[in-house]
Write an enzyme that holds these catalytic residues in place. Sequence first.
Site, PDB file in Angstrom:
ATOM      1  N   THR A 138     -10.487  -2.412   8.933  1.00 55.46           N
ATOM      2  CA  THR A 138      -9.703  -3.427   8.223  1.00 55.46           C
ATOM      3  C   THR A 138      -9.710  -4.768   8.956  1.00 55.46           C
ATOM      4  OG1 THR A 138      -7.410  -3.990   7.688  1.00 55.46           O
ATOM      5  CG2 THR A 138      -7.689  -2.393   9.417  1.00 55.46           C
ATOM      6  N   ASP A 139      -9.442  -5.832   8.223  1.00 57.47           N
ATOM      7  CA  ASP A 139      -9.307  -7.158   8.850  1.00 57.47           C
ATOM      8  C   ASP A 139      -8.001  -7.279   9.636  1.00 57.47           C
ATOM      9  OD1 ASP A 139      -7.528  -7.253   6.691  1.00 57.47           O
ATOM     10  OD2 ASP A 139      -8.257  -9.166   5.894  1.00 57.47           O
ATOM     11  N   GLU A 140      -7.069  -6.318   9.418  1.00 62.42           N
ATOM     12  CA  GLU A 140      -5.749  -6.442  10.048  1.00 62.42           C
ATOM     13  C   GLU A 140      -5.812  -6.292  11.567  1.00 62.42           C
ATOM     14  OE1 GLU A 140      -2.552  -4.577   7.872  1.00 62.42           O
ATOM     15  OE2 GLU A 140      -3.698  -4.680   6.020  1.00 62.42           O
ATOM     16  N   TYR A 164      -0.016   0.459  12.120  1.00 59.23           N
ATOM     17  CA  TYR A 164      -1.250   0.734  11.356  1.00 59.23           C
ATOM     18  C   TYR A 164      -2.437  -0.011  11.959  1.00 59.23           C
ATOM     19  CZ  TYR A 164      -4.817  -0.015   7.747  1.00 59.23           C
ATOM     20  OH  TYR A 164      -6.019  -0.129   7.086  1.00 59.23           O
ATOM     21  N   LYS A 168      -5.846   1.384  13.882  1.00 57.55           N
ATOM     22  CA  LYS A 168      -7.213   1.107  13.408  1.00 57.55           C
ATOM     23  C   LYS A 168      -8.006   0.386  14.500  1.00 57.55           C
ATOM     24  CE  LYS A 168      -8.860   1.757   9.886  1.00 57.55           C
ATOM     25  NZ  LYS A 168      -9.574   2.937   9.301  1.00 57.55           N
TER      26      LYS A 168
HETATM   27  P1  NAD Z   1      -5.855   5.838   1.127  1.00 62.02           P
HETATM   28  O1  NAD Z   1      -4.575   5.965   1.869  1.00 62.02           O
HETATM   29  O2  NAD Z   1      -5.846   5.565  -0.335  1.00 62.02           O
HETATM   30  O3  NAD Z   1      -6.735   7.160   1.328  1.00 62.02           O
HETATM   31  C1  NAD Z   1      -6.867   7.805   2.559  1.00 62.02           C
HETATM   32  C2  NAD Z   1      -7.461   9.193   2.295  1.00 62.02           C
HETATM   33  O4  NAD Z   1      -7.635   9.839   3.576  1.00 62.02           O
HETATM   34  C3  NAD Z   1      -6.581  10.093   1.448  1.00 62.02           C
HETATM   35  O5  NAD Z   1      -7.341  10.728   0.453  1.00 62.02           O
HETATM   36  C4  NAD Z   1      -6.014  11.114   2.448  1.00 62.02           C
HETATM   37  O6  NAD Z   1      -5.762  12.374   1.865  1.00 62.02           O
HETATM   38  C5  NAD Z   1      -7.147  11.176   3.465  1.00 62.02           C
HETATM   39  N1  NAD Z   1      -6.677  11.602   4.800  1.00 62.02           N
HETATM   40  C6  NAD Z   1      -5.592  11.125   5.483  1.00 62.02           C
HETATM   41  N2  NAD Z   1      -5.477  11.769   6.659  1.00 62.02           N
HETATM   42  C7  NAD Z   1      -6.527  12.641   6.740  1.00 62.02           C
HETATM   43  C8  NAD Z   1      -6.969  13.568   7.717  1.00 62.02           C
HETATM   44  N3  NAD Z   1      -6.291  13.741   8.870  1.00 62.02           N
HETATM   45  N4  NAD Z   1      -8.078  14.292   7.468  1.00 62.02           N
HETATM   46  C9  NAD Z   1      -8.761  14.136   6.306  1.00 62.02           C
HETATM   47  N5  NAD Z   1      -8.385  13.295   5.338  1.00 62.02           N
HETATM   48  C10 NAD Z   1      -7.281  12.546   5.546  1.00 62.02           C
HETATM   49  O7  NAD Z   1      -6.684   4.718   1.916  1.00 62.02           O
HETATM   50  P2  NAD Z   1      -7.704   3.625   1.364  1.00 62.02           P
HETATM   51  O8  NAD Z   1      -6.939   2.447   0.918  1.00 62.02           O
HETATM   52  O9  NAD Z   1      -8.667   4.285   0.459  1.00 62.02           O
HETATM   53  O10 NAD Z   1      -8.428   3.224   2.724  1.00 62.02           O
HETATM   54  C11 NAD Z   1      -9.597   3.908   3.163  1.00 62.02           C
HETATM   55  C12 NAD Z   1     -10.062   3.308   4.476  1.00 62.02           C
HETATM   56  O11 NAD Z   1     -10.323   1.918   4.299  1.00 62.02           O
HETATM   57  C13 NAD Z   1      -9.014   3.405   5.590  1.00 62.02           C
HETATM   58  O12 NAD Z   1      -9.685   3.707   6.797  1.00 62.02           O
HETATM   59  C14 NAD Z   1      -8.410   2.007   5.651  1.00 62.02           C
HETATM   60  O13 NAD Z   1      -7.949   1.710   6.953  1.00 62.02           O
HETATM   61  C15 NAD Z   1      -9.587   1.146   5.247  1.00 62.02           C
HETATM   62  N6  NAD Z   1      -9.258  -0.120   4.582  1.00 62.02           N
HETATM   63  C16 NAD Z   1      -8.417  -0.155   3.510  1.00 62.02           C
HETATM   64  C17 NAD Z   1      -8.164  -1.362   2.859  1.00 62.02           C
HETATM   65  C18 NAD Z   1      -7.278  -1.453   1.628  1.00 62.02           C
HETATM   66  O14 NAD Z   1      -7.007  -2.556   1.137  1.00 62.02           O
HETATM   67  N7  NAD Z   1      -6.837  -0.346   1.048  1.00 62.02           N
HETATM   68  C19 NAD Z   1      -8.753  -2.535   3.332  1.00 62.02           C
HETATM   69  C20 NAD Z   1      -9.603  -2.466   4.440  1.00 62.02           C
HETATM   70  C21 NAD Z   1      -9.853  -1.254   5.043  1.00 62.02           C
HETATM   71  P1  TYD Z   2       0.074  -4.176   1.003  1.00 60.71           P
HETATM   72  O1  TYD Z   2      -0.535  -3.899  -0.343  1.00 60.71           O
HETATM   73  O2  TYD Z   2       1.027  -3.180   1.577  1.00 60.71           O
HETATM   74  O3  TYD Z   2      -1.155  -4.441   1.984  1.00 60.71           O
HETATM   75  P2  TYD Z   2      -1.153  -5.008   3.525  1.00 60.71           P
HETATM   76  O4  TYD Z   2       0.227  -5.059   4.038  1.00 60.71           O
HETATM   77  O5  TYD Z   2      -2.000  -3.996   4.221  1.00 60.71           O
HETATM   78  O6  TYD Z   2      -1.790  -6.369   3.435  1.00 60.71           O
HETATM   79  O7  TYD Z   2       0.804  -5.572   0.934  1.00 60.71           O
HETATM   80  C1  TYD Z   2       0.111  -6.762   0.563  1.00 60.71           C
HETATM   81  C2  TYD Z   2       1.055  -7.924   0.735  1.00 60.71           C
HETATM   82  O8  TYD Z   2       2.106  -7.795  -0.245  1.00 60.71           O
HETATM   83  C3  TYD Z   2       1.736  -7.959   2.093  1.00 60.71           C
HETATM   84  O9  TYD Z   2       1.895  -9.332   2.512  1.00 60.71           O
HETATM   85  C4  TYD Z   2       3.111  -7.357   1.832  1.00 60.71           C
HETATM   86  C5  TYD Z   2       3.391  -7.749   0.390  1.00 60.71           C
HETATM   87  N1  TYD Z   2       4.230  -6.780  -0.380  1.00 60.71           N
HETATM   88  C6  TYD Z   2       5.374  -7.235  -1.057  1.00 60.71           C
HETATM   89  O10 TYD Z   2       5.703  -8.438  -1.035  1.00 60.71           O
HETATM   90  N2  TYD Z   2       6.117  -6.333  -1.754  1.00 60.71           N
HETATM   91  C7  TYD Z   2       5.786  -4.986  -1.800  1.00 60.71           C
HETATM   92  O11 TYD Z   2       6.535  -4.205  -2.422  1.00 60.71           O
HETATM   93  C8  TYD Z   2       4.603  -4.551  -1.118  1.00 60.71           C
HETATM   94  C9  TYD Z   2       4.201  -3.106  -1.135  1.00 60.71           C
HETATM   95  C10 TYD Z   2       3.852  -5.474  -0.428  1.00 60.71           C
END
Ligand code: NAD
Ligand code: TYD
Length: 355
Positions: A138-140, A164, A168
């Site tokens: 992630t970019d975070e 989180y 990561k």
């Molecule tokens: P998500 O929470 O929707 O899905 C995570 C999946 O991992 C789930 O299906 C869960 O059951 C599985 N999981 C969790 N713990 C596990 C374990 N111990 N063993 C096996 N499986 C397990 O997450 P996402 O949003 O699809 O993100 C996927 C990846 O991308 C993550 O590594 C996250 O850090 C990264 N990422 C997400 C975003 C975003 O905006 N969602 C952005 C950048 C990077």
């Molecule tokens: P989120 O989808 O949780 O992603 P991340 O925190 O990983 O960027 O949140 C996106 C942005 O939206 C973040 O600045 C927090 C804000 N947010 C709200 O304002 N209200 C909400 O209920 C949620 C879940 C997020």
Amino acid sequence: MTSQTTLLVTGGAGFIGGNFVLQQLAANPALRIINLDKLTYAGNLQTLASLRDNPRHVFVQGDICDRELVQKLMREHRPNAVVHFAAESHVDRSIHGPGEFIRTNIDGTFSLLESARAYFAELDESARAAFRFLHVSTDEVYGSLGADDAPFTETTPYAPNSPYSASKAASDHLVRAYHHTYGLPTLTTNCSNNYGPYQFPEKLIPLMIHNALAGKPLPIYGDGMNVRDWLYVEDHCTAIATVLAQGTLGEVYNIGGWNEKPNLEIVRTLCSLLDELAPASQSFANQITYVKDRPGHDRRYAIDARKIERELGWRPKETFETGIRKTVQWYLANREWTNNVVSGEYRQWVALNYR
Ligand code: NAD
Ligand code: TYD
């Protein structure tokens, strides 16, 4: 991706992993995917329902920390690559309970790296040359930007602020070390906020759509001016496939949508799309409510995604306008998907986070 490729995908029942599995199996007729997912609250087999009778998709419910299981899967299926999505992924949950983030994101990645290292050592020369371990991050990890700061590049120093992003960041460092020390052929991608189909309604966009349609408040943290870069999930998946096929070993690629927006603008856009596509007696924008800010809330994320464009020729296909419209249409057409994941556990989470 070449013919006869087998991928071991972790977390492929989650949001991005699920989209990746669906997209890549549809695009590559000779691809097999072994999908290892623990099915935590965030994993959902309904996302993969269309693959139920597909022999090229093997779903295994299990934990990435279970080294015996992972090694057995590797010996049995001989993957050409590991694509590692599995993680705890929600910042707010990491604030309420960081333990699971340390276990899955750090210990789990360590365990997976150890299994991959042992497997890689047993491969013959040509299989070793082809093998890849792609770590999805992630970019975070880069921390928070001021309004005038330049976007994150691949050399921006790490400064994670939430449990989180710290977990990561630790996993990214382990991946880097396994390349540097053991020669494991790793690739790391750091991506901005994704949106699109099959996202769990704890994250901003699906939560707002779900609450709007349910007649509930749309909770904006703080002043609503925190900025994120947003990328349509299918674009993220094609970026990952591109890095897997063409990325330089040991390298990091930032992935972004060239689309920075404050949260309030996102929520207003969702409201006006819903007003157009599912009109109610009054505008959904009337449901916007300001709530207490997230502790340590990062102000701004922005990604400089020029490296992946310059070196690998990837750019997002969707604009925010096209992607967000598709997304709202998808949630309107698939209300059952969201309703089914809004379980008892989810209701407890809402009560805790928004009390
Ligand atoms: P998500 O929470 O929707 O899905 C995570 C999946 O991992 C789930 O299906 C869960 O059951 C599985 N999981 C969790 N713990 C596990 C374990 N111990 N063993 C096996 N499986 C397990 O997450 P996402 O949003 O699809 O993100 C996927 C990846 O991308 C993550 O590594 C996250 O850090 C990264 N990422 C997400 C975003 C975003 O905006 N969602 C952005 C950048 C990077
Ligand atoms: P989120 O989808 O949780 O992603 P991340 O925190 O990983 O960027 O949140 C996106 C942005 O939206 C973040 O600045 C927090 C804000 N947010 C709200 O304002 N209200 C909400 O209920 C949620 C879940 C997020």
